[in-house]
Design an enzyme around this catalytic site. Structure first.
Site, PDB file in Angstrom:
ATOM      1  N   GLY A  76      -0.887   5.170  -3.962  1.00 39.61           N
ATOM      2  CA  GLY A  76       0.517   4.885  -4.225  1.00 39.61           C
ATOM      3  C   GLY A  76       0.711   3.740  -5.190  1.00 39.61           C
ATOM      4  N   THR A  77       0.089   2.580  -4.890  1.00 41.74           N
ATOM      5  CA  THR A  77       0.188   1.468  -5.836  1.00 41.74           C
ATOM      6  C   THR A  77      -0.622   1.775  -7.096  1.00 41.74           C
ATOM      7  OG1 THR A  77      -1.670   0.279  -4.799  1.00 41.74           O
ATOM      8  CG2 THR A  77       0.555  -0.230  -3.997  1.00 41.74           C
ATOM      9  N   ASP A  89     -10.076   5.868  -2.630  1.00 40.40           N
ATOM     10  CA  ASP A  89      -8.885   6.423  -1.996  1.00 40.40           C
ATOM     11  C   ASP A  89      -8.956   7.947  -2.022  1.00 40.40           C
ATOM     12  OD1 ASP A  89      -6.240   6.991  -1.136  1.00 40.40           O
ATOM     13  OD2 ASP A  89      -5.521   5.139  -2.028  1.00 40.40           O
ATOM     14  N   CYS A 142       0.864  -1.183   0.000  1.00 42.14           N
ATOM     15  CA  CYS A 142       0.000   0.000   0.000  1.00 42.14           C
ATOM     16  C   CYS A 142       0.898   1.229   0.000  1.00 42.14           C
ATOM     17  CB  CYS A 142      -0.925  -0.004   1.213  1.00 42.14           C
ATOM     18  SG  CYS A 142      -2.009   1.447   1.299  1.00 42.14           S
ATOM     19  N   HIS A 193      -8.924  -4.088  -7.743  1.00 46.54           N
ATOM     20  CA  HIS A 193      -8.889  -2.636  -7.661  1.00 46.54           C
ATOM     21  C   HIS A 193      -9.153  -2.043  -9.045  1.00 46.54           C
ATOM     22  CE1 HIS A 193      -6.808  -3.893  -4.068  1.00 46.54           C
ATOM     23  NE2 HIS A 193      -6.548  -2.669  -3.668  1.00 46.54           N
TER      24      HIS A 193
END
Length: 333
Positions: A254-255, A249, A89, A223
């Site tokens: 980040g990912t 989010d 994450c 996701h």
């Protein structure tokens, strides 16, 4: 029995990160991916108790510190959130690094740098101090790559879509504006959630064939990242990252940003050495960069880095009684 968890709450560019600094279950001294499997098998109630209501909420995410198994890492981390125990994450790493340094939880081998053992692999972090505060964090993420391009899928409520699948620590369906989806402008949060659920269901059969070429334990597309162009000079693009059952989010992800850069690189639209400033729905920005070219299995990819910031919001001792109603949390569908 009453279980106590000492947590340090923070947020990374708007997205909550609850760092469990005390009370986490003891696990054997094994590689962190193996400890992740044991945690999921025997202690997943800890995740749900700390992430779900009434102690958390639908957007909650967090991390648990453990001693590193790898000798080249300062510590290990499990990333917990409403959707599960993730391999990696990005927003969680930026928040975790900030908390670990500001609260003195970790003494880095090299000042200004941290090395973290995650289930997705080793992640390096650089941080800059401003007095006693961590002013900024740059994480050097795991190798990221475009797995599949131009996948046609029919999504109920939207119609035909063409999506890409990219990896940035988690697998993402990457959606760009096209005939059946005009972009983020005018799209409500509720619509993002509804369309993301429908897309995930439509990709179910394809998604389960998506496997990391170097670690078959990392598989499936759970996701989605809805991408759009910039809305001003402070960014190169915008996104909305969907995860779990109804979470968006608050940071640019980040990912997610890593997967987005890998997708752009795989399609010849982002060169090694170039930056990509990615803006979230609330206007916060991650400064991404394609650091170098790599090969992941048979896939060409990049080593991405993500720059951002986090702030500590408070200390929190959370109690979980074994005989209490709703002790392991709940969600409303």
């Amino acid at each position: 029995m009453r279980h106590r968890f000492f947590c340090i709450d923070s947020h990374t560019c708007g997205n909550p990160v609850r760092v469990v600094a005390g009370g986490a279950p003891l696990l054997p001294h094994l590689p962190i991916f193996e400890r992740r499997n044991l945690f999921l098998r025997d202690h997943d109630w800890v995740r749900t108790a700390l992430m779900f209501e009434p102690r958390g909420h639908d957007i909650m995410s967090g991390a648990i510190l453990y001693p590193a198994f790898r000798e080249d890492c300062d510590f290990a981390a499990l990333f917990i959130e409403v959707s599960g125990c993730l391999p990696m994450c990005g927003a969680g790493t930026i928040g975790l690094a900030t908390v670990a340094i500001e609260e003195g939880l970790v003494t880095p081998k090299t000042p200004g740098r941290l090395t973290i053992e995650t289930p997705a692999g080793r992640v390096d972090v650089e941080y800059a101090m401003q007095g006693e505060r961590v002013a900024s964090v740059r994480l050097f993420n795991v190798p990221s790559f475009l797995h599949s391009a131009d996948i046609a899928v029919d999504v109920p409520g939207l119609g035909p879509l063409v999506v890409d699948i990219a990896y940035g620590g988690n697998f993402y369906a990457v959606i760009e504006p096209q005939e059946s989806w005009a972009g983020l402008d005018g799209m409500s949060a509720a619509e993002i959630v509804t369309h993301s659920r429908a897309l995930r269901e439509a990709l179910a059969e394809i998604g389960e064939t998506v496997v990391h070429p170097e670690d078959d334990r990392i598989r499936g597309v759970h996701h989605a990242i809805w991408c759009d162009g910039p809305d001003g000079p402070d960014c190169d693009g915008r996104d909305a990252v969907f995860y779990g059952d109804k979470a968006i989010d608050r940071s640019p992800g980040g990912t997610g940003t890593s997967a987005r850069m890998a997708q752009l690189h795989g399609k010849g639209r982002l060169a090694v050495g170039e930056s990509f400033r990615n803006k979230s729905l609330i206007g916060t920005v991650f400064e991404g960069r394609a650091e170098q070219a790599v090969t992941v299995g048979a896939y060409p990819g990049i080593l991405p880095s993500i720059g951002g910031w986090a702030r500590i919001t408070g200390h929190n001792t959370i109690l979980v009684d074994d005989d209490a109603p709703l002790r392991h949390g709940f969600q409303i569908a």
